[in-house]
Design an enzyme around this catalytic site. Structure first.
Site, short mmCIF file in Angstrom:
data_model
loop_
_atom_site.label_atom_id
_atom_site.label_comp_id
_atom_site.label_asym_id
_atom_site.label_seq_id
_atom_site.Cartn_x
_atom_site.Cartn_y
_atom_site.Cartn_z
N ALA A 174 0.86 -1.17 0.00
CA ALA A 174 0.00 0.00 0.00
C ALA A 174 0.90 1.23 0.00
O ALA A 174 2.06 1.17 0.44
CB ALA A 174 -0.89 -0.02 1.23
N GLY A 182 0.32 -4.86 1.06
CA GLY A 182 -0.92 -4.84 0.29
C GLY A 182 -0.75 -5.45 -1.10
O GLY A 182 -1.71 -5.97 -1.68
N GLU A 186 -1.16 -9.01 -0.52
CA GLU A 186 -2.59 -9.27 -0.26
C GLU A 186 -3.39 -9.26 -1.56
O GLU A 186 -4.30 -10.08 -1.75
CB GLU A 186 -3.14 -8.22 0.72
CG GLU A 186 -2.59 -8.47 2.12
CD GLU A 186 -2.96 -7.39 3.12
OE1 GLU A 186 -2.68 -6.21 2.83
OE2 GLU A 186 -3.53 -7.72 4.16
N GLU A 207 4.89 -5.13 6.99
CA GLU A 207 4.14 -4.20 7.84
C GLU A 207 4.70 -4.09 9.24
O GLU A 207 4.72 -3.03 9.85
CB GLU A 207 2.66 -4.62 7.93
CG GLU A 207 1.83 -4.24 6.71
CD GLU A 207 1.83 -5.30 5.63
OE1 GLU A 207 2.73 -6.15 5.61
OE2 GLU A 207 0.90 -5.27 4.80
C1 HXC Z 1 5.14 4.32 -1.34
C2 HXC Z 1 6.93 3.25 -2.25
C3 HXC Z 1 6.53 2.03 -1.69
C4 HXC Z 1 5.33 2.03 -0.91
C5 HXC Z 1 8.33 1.67 -2.80
N1 HXC Z 1 8.06 2.98 -2.94
N2 HXC Z 1 7.41 1.07 -2.04
N3 HXC Z 1 6.24 4.38 -2.08
N4 HXC Z 1 4.68 3.19 -0.76
N5 HXC Z 1 4.85 0.92 -0.36
C6 HXC Z 1 8.84 3.98 -3.69
C7 HXC Z 1 10.11 4.36 -3.00
O1 HXC Z 1 9.86 5.32 -2.02
C8 HXC Z 1 10.92 4.90 -4.16
O2 HXC Z 1 10.46 6.18 -4.46
C9 HXC Z 1 10.51 3.99 -5.31
O3 HXC Z 1 9.28 3.41 -4.92
C10 HXC Z 1 11.51 2.89 -5.58
O4 HXC Z 1 11.75 2.19 -4.36
P1 HXC Z 1 13.18 1.99 -3.70
O5 HXC Z 1 12.98 1.85 -2.24
O6 HXC Z 1 14.12 3.03 -4.17
O7 HXC Z 1 13.61 0.59 -4.37
P2 HXC Z 1 14.55 -0.52 -3.73
O8 HXC Z 1 15.73 0.09 -3.08
O9 HXC Z 1 14.75 -1.52 -4.81
O10 HXC Z 1 13.68 -1.18 -2.59
C11 HXC Z 1 12.49 -1.87 -2.91
C12 HXC Z 1 11.69 -2.15 -1.61
C13 HXC Z 1 11.42 -0.85 -0.88
C14 HXC Z 1 12.46 -3.14 -0.74
C15 HXC Z 1 10.38 -2.83 -2.07
O11 HXC Z 1 10.90 0.13 -1.80
C16 HXC Z 1 10.46 -0.99 0.25
O12 HXC Z 1 10.81 -1.48 1.31
N6 HXC Z 1 9.21 -0.52 0.06
C17 HXC Z 1 8.19 -0.54 1.06
C18 HXC Z 1 7.65 -1.93 1.24
C19 HXC Z 1 6.60 -1.99 2.34
O13 HXC Z 1 6.87 -1.69 3.50
N7 HXC Z 1 5.37 -2.36 1.98
C20 HXC Z 1 4.26 -2.49 2.90
C21 HXC Z 1 3.54 -1.20 2.96
S1 HXC Z 1 2.31 -1.27 4.23
P3 HXC Z 1 11.49 7.41 -4.69
O14 HXC Z 1 10.58 8.58 -4.89
O15 HXC Z 1 12.34 7.46 -3.50
O16 HXC Z 1 12.22 6.99 -5.94
C22 HXC Z 1 1.04 -2.08 3.54
C23 HXC Z 1 -0.18 -2.21 4.38
C24 HXC Z 1 -1.27 -2.90 3.63
O17 HXC Z 1 1.10 -2.55 2.43
C25 HXC Z 1 -2.58 -2.58 4.26
C26 HXC Z 1 -3.73 -3.02 3.40
C27 HXC Z 1 -3.86 -2.32 2.09
#
Ligand code: HXC
Length: 257
Positions: free
Chosen positions: A65, A108, A111, A131
């Protein structure tokens, strides 16, 4: 294109939905969920579409998400938004949904993948629920669906550590159906989609529905459901056609009626 966050096409009898925010690894914001649900429901009603494929543009399926959208949210705001009722509608889709995952399917994004009926993944696919490292937890079915798929002990481990499982592990635990070379992911997914798209449409529909009941119901209740669906198919022309074709030693011509 009436969509901002997804890319939609129809190839033959396959409706294809691609998440399309590649710069942020297809981070799922609320308008994207509305678009996904709305087009999938449209495909579900469209007689020309037999099977739905869900995939992501760029190097990820979806990295979760959209954290920027959630970071400042409040609990009451979220309760009133009630956003997950939109996700719930995916569970009511009657046509098979096949997911094609390359790269990350996290939070998400995982999911959403778990809302699919069949999952194909590229070798580089990584699934996980990070998460816990954000101080939250899955909210769109992750704790339930992963546990139903792999059992309590294993699901507990992945959910509490937030570790990412690779494609091989996901296959081993029954989370995905098949691992495919990345270059062939789209092609193989479509090939499979086309294969099942040729089946009798009403059988596809009622089999999917019955299998999903097995996840939620007891075996006894599920079997009552199965039985009614079995009987229902004898009201279809395709049942007569399928059985007659067998007797006449020819291929059946199914029309979804
Ligand atoms: C917003 C995101 C994002 C996210 C990545 N990006 N995931 N932006 N929300 N979930 C953005 C980064 O900020 C970055 O933007 C660009 O995408 C590329 O990502 P990088 O981090 O530079 O890539 P990399 O180094 O390869 O790392 C990949 C990654 C990392 C390991 C997947 O991006 C990451 O940890 N993302 C978050 C994963 C996460 O925590 N997901 C769960 C979210 S909570 P910029 O602008 O900096 O280039 C959730 C709750 C669900 O999902 C609830 C129900 C819907």
């Amino acid at each position: 294109n009436r969509f901002s966050f997804i890319d939609v096409s129809v190839e033959g009898s396959i409706g294809i939905v691609a998440l399309n925010r590649p710069k942020v690894l297809n981070a799922i914001n609320r308008p994207m969920v509305s678009e996904i649900v709305s087009i999938i429901e449209e495909f579900d009603r469209n007689d020309e579409v037999k099977v739905i494929v869900l995939c992501g543009h760029g190097r990820a399926f979806a990295a979760g998400a959209d954290i920027d959208e959630m970071a400042e949210a409040g609990a009451i705001e979220l309760e009133l938004l009630n956003q997950f009722t939109e996700w719930d509608r995916l569970a009511w889709v009657k046509k098979p949904i096949i997911g094609a995952v390359q790269g990350f399917a996290l939070g998400g994004g995982f999911e959403l993948a778990l809302c699919c009926d069949i999952l194909f993944a590229a070798h580089d696919a990584e699934f996980g629920f990070p998460e816990i490292s954000l101080g939250v937890m899955p909210g769109a079915g992750g704790t339930q669906r992963l546990t139903k798929l792999m059992g309590k002990s294993k699901a507990m481990e992945w959910l509490l550590t937030g570790d990412r499982m690779n494609a091989k592990e996901a296959l081993h635990y029954g989370v995905i159906n098949r691992i495919v070379a990345k270059e062939l992911l789209q092609e193989e997914t479509l090939k499979f989609a086309n294969k099942i798209a040729k089946q009798a449409p009403l059988s596809l529909r009622l089999i999917k529905e019955s299998v999903l009941k097995a996840v939620d119901y007891s075996v006894y209740e599920g079997m009552q459901y199965e039985r009614k669906n079995f009987y229902l198919l004898f009201a279809s022309k395709d049942q007569k056609e399928g059985m007659r074709a067998f007797q006449e030693k020819r291929r059946p011509n199914f029309e979804g009626e």
